[in-house]
Design an enzyme around this catalytic site. Structure first.
Site, PDB file in Angstrom:
ATOM      1  CB  ILE A 149      -0.968   0.181   1.185  1.00  0.00           C
ATOM      2  CG1 ILE A 149      -1.884  -0.974   0.973  1.00  0.00           C
ATOM      3  CG2 ILE A 149      -1.414   1.393   1.296  1.00  0.00           C
ATOM      4  CD1 ILE A 149      -2.779  -1.000  -0.092  1.00  0.00           C
ATOM      5  CB  SER A 173      -8.368  15.710  11.989  1.00  0.00           C
ATOM      6  OG  SER A 173      -8.014  15.660  13.358  1.00  0.00           O
ATOM      7  CG  HIS A 191      24.133  31.518   9.054  1.00  0.00           C
ATOM      8  ND1 HIS A 191      22.701  31.780   9.734  1.00  0.00           N
ATOM      9  CD2 HIS A 191      24.296  32.659   8.416  1.00  0.00           C
ATOM     10  CE1 HIS A 191      22.460  33.116   9.144  1.00  0.00           C
ATOM     11  NE2 HIS A 191      23.272  33.482   8.665  1.00  0.00           N
TER      12      HIS A 191
END
EC number: 1.8.1.4
Length: 456
Positions: free
Chosen positions: A41, A176, A435
């Site tokens: 699936i 949900s 960064h």
């Protein structure tokens, strides 16, 4: 004459086929039985094709908002058939990939429906497969209730929702959890007006309460209607739509998606005759995947929560290594399994929520850092979301991490590794994050838990 193997695996989803590959690596003569398509699936009708659909919706969203980035895209349209076709092509490509992996690893693939005629004997049509051990990896299917039955036309399960015969205009999503919210997100971004109905008091109820509240606010801002503490009492299917009775109030929808959980595929396998212990249809196993019947193992959705592909794959490896007598075999630890929801915004988490940690008796330190404080998030135009970390105040152990926002499903693995390595706040604080990256928020959240946050 029966065919002899060291191991027979029933089901070829992400648990079964990964187990077969690992078994082959360890020198076990292995067969795998599949009644439909290799990959199960997840690969064919779940995890992968749904992400292809969501990617189309994400790109449409960016095109719809191109002006935010100083770009113009004109009128944005879509061809639903082609969107679906792309999703199916992705699934087909990966299905072919699994076939190749089985061939490469010399795993015998047997097509057909399996029945256990003994703990280590599998009947598939006219063939009888005899093995030293058998692993059941038959997965699960969409759960249905008598008054919420899918017809594939107006009322859909997740499987129907991936190959829609028409684009919904007014869509009702019942449930949900991750599946419901992902489909709600996809169809909303594609232009449908979406209503989500949840019986509990908040959406994504297994997530941290702050994450659930944030996602609900974001989805409502996108135009969805969300009704919590509500139930769908009746669906009256008409030729041109569905009348849904929601907590006594009737409302019209063009289509309905039923996403109320799963049911394990344990029927007609012969488990009852063997005396296999079950819990609400799921096979009961120990931390190695062993059932109460010697020689018989179970992994993945059929063996219970959490119902996640990566949990199934790891369970398969654990079981096979135990079967093969690997000296470094390790038992399954479900506490370090991350959960991901690929909606907009994305959600990812691992470990205990703040509430669960307190319920367990921990004194906690909690850190939180918003996307708006991160340079990369602002540059991407994705400044909504946050990262939350929960620590044991006494030991510094990372108890849980919870994230909502852009690409958090890719970021969460950093915290999973930290938990697996039993890192404390000290190691995380001393780690240098590159960064500019979204990952810096992970560092800042840890710093915030210890009063050292830098950028807020």
């Amino acid at each position: 004459m029966s065919e002899q193997f060291d191991l027979v695996i029933v089901g070829s989803g992400p648990g079964g086929y990964v187990a077969a590959i690992r078994a082959a690596q360890l020198g076990l003569n292995t067969a795998i039985v599949e009644r439909e398509r290799l990959g199960g699936i997840c690969l064919n009708w779940g995890c992968i094709p749904t992400k292809a659909l969501l990617r189309s919706a994400e790109i449409k969203h960016y095109l719809d908002h191109a002006s935010v980035y100083g770009l113009s895209a004109g009128t944005v349209g879509f061809d639903l058939a082609k969107v679906t076709e792309r999703s199916r092509k992705v699934a087909n490509q990966l299905n072919a990939g699994v076939k190749g992996l089985m061939k490469k690893n010399k795993v015998t693939v047997v097509e057909g429906v399996a029945t256990l005629t003994g703990a280590t004997t599998v009947k598939v049509g006219e063939r009888t497969l005899q093995a030293k051990n058998v692993i059941v990896a038959t997965g699960a299917r969409a759960r249905e209730l008598p008054h919420l039955k899918a017809d594939g036309e107006r009322v859909w399960t997740y499987r129907h929702a991936m190959v829609p015969p028409a684009m919904p205009t007014e869509l009702l999503v019942i449930g949900s959890g991750a599946i419901g919210v992902e489909f709600a997100s996809f169809y909303s971004d594609m232009g449908a007006k979406v209503t989500i109905v949840e019986a509990l008091d908040r959406i994504l109820p297994v997530e941290d309460a702050e994450v659930s509240a944030f996602v609900e606010k974001a989805l409502v801002k996108q135009g969805m209607i969300i009704r919590t503490k509500a139930t769908v009492d009746k669906l009256d299917v008409k030729p041109d739509g569905v009348i849904a009775t929601i907590s006594g109030e009737a409302k019209a929808f063009s289509h309905v998606i039923v996403a109320i959980g799963i049911s394990p595929n344990t029927e007609n396998l012969g488990l009852e005759a063997l005396g296999v212990a079950l819990d609400r249809g799921h096979i009961i196993t120990n931390e190695w995947g062993q059932t109460n019947v010697p020689g018989l193992w179970a992994i993945g959705d059929v063996a219970g929560a959490p119902w996640l592909a990566h949990k199934a794959s790891h369970e398969g490896i654990v079981a096979v290594e135990k079967i093969a007598g690997e000296p470094h075999a390790h038992p399954m630890d479900k506490s370090n399994i991350a959960g991901c929801t690929y909606s907009r915004p994305q959600v990812a988490s691992v470990g205990l929520t703040e509430a669960k940690a307190k319920e367990a008796g921990y004194e906690v330190k909690v850190g939180k850092f918003p996307f708006i404080g991160n340079g990369k998030a602002i540059a991407l135009g994705e400044a909504e979301g946050f990262v939350k970390t929960v620590f044991d105040a006494k030991t510094g152990a990372l108890l849980g991490a919870h994230m909502v926002g852009a690409e958090v499903t890719e970021l969460i693995q950093g915290y999973v590794i930290a938990r697996q390595c039993e890192a404390t706040e000290a190691e995380l604080i001393q780690t240098i994050f590159p960064h500019p990256t979204l990952s810096e928020m992970m560092h800042e959240s840890v710093l915030d838990a210890y009063g050292r946050v830098l950028h807020i």
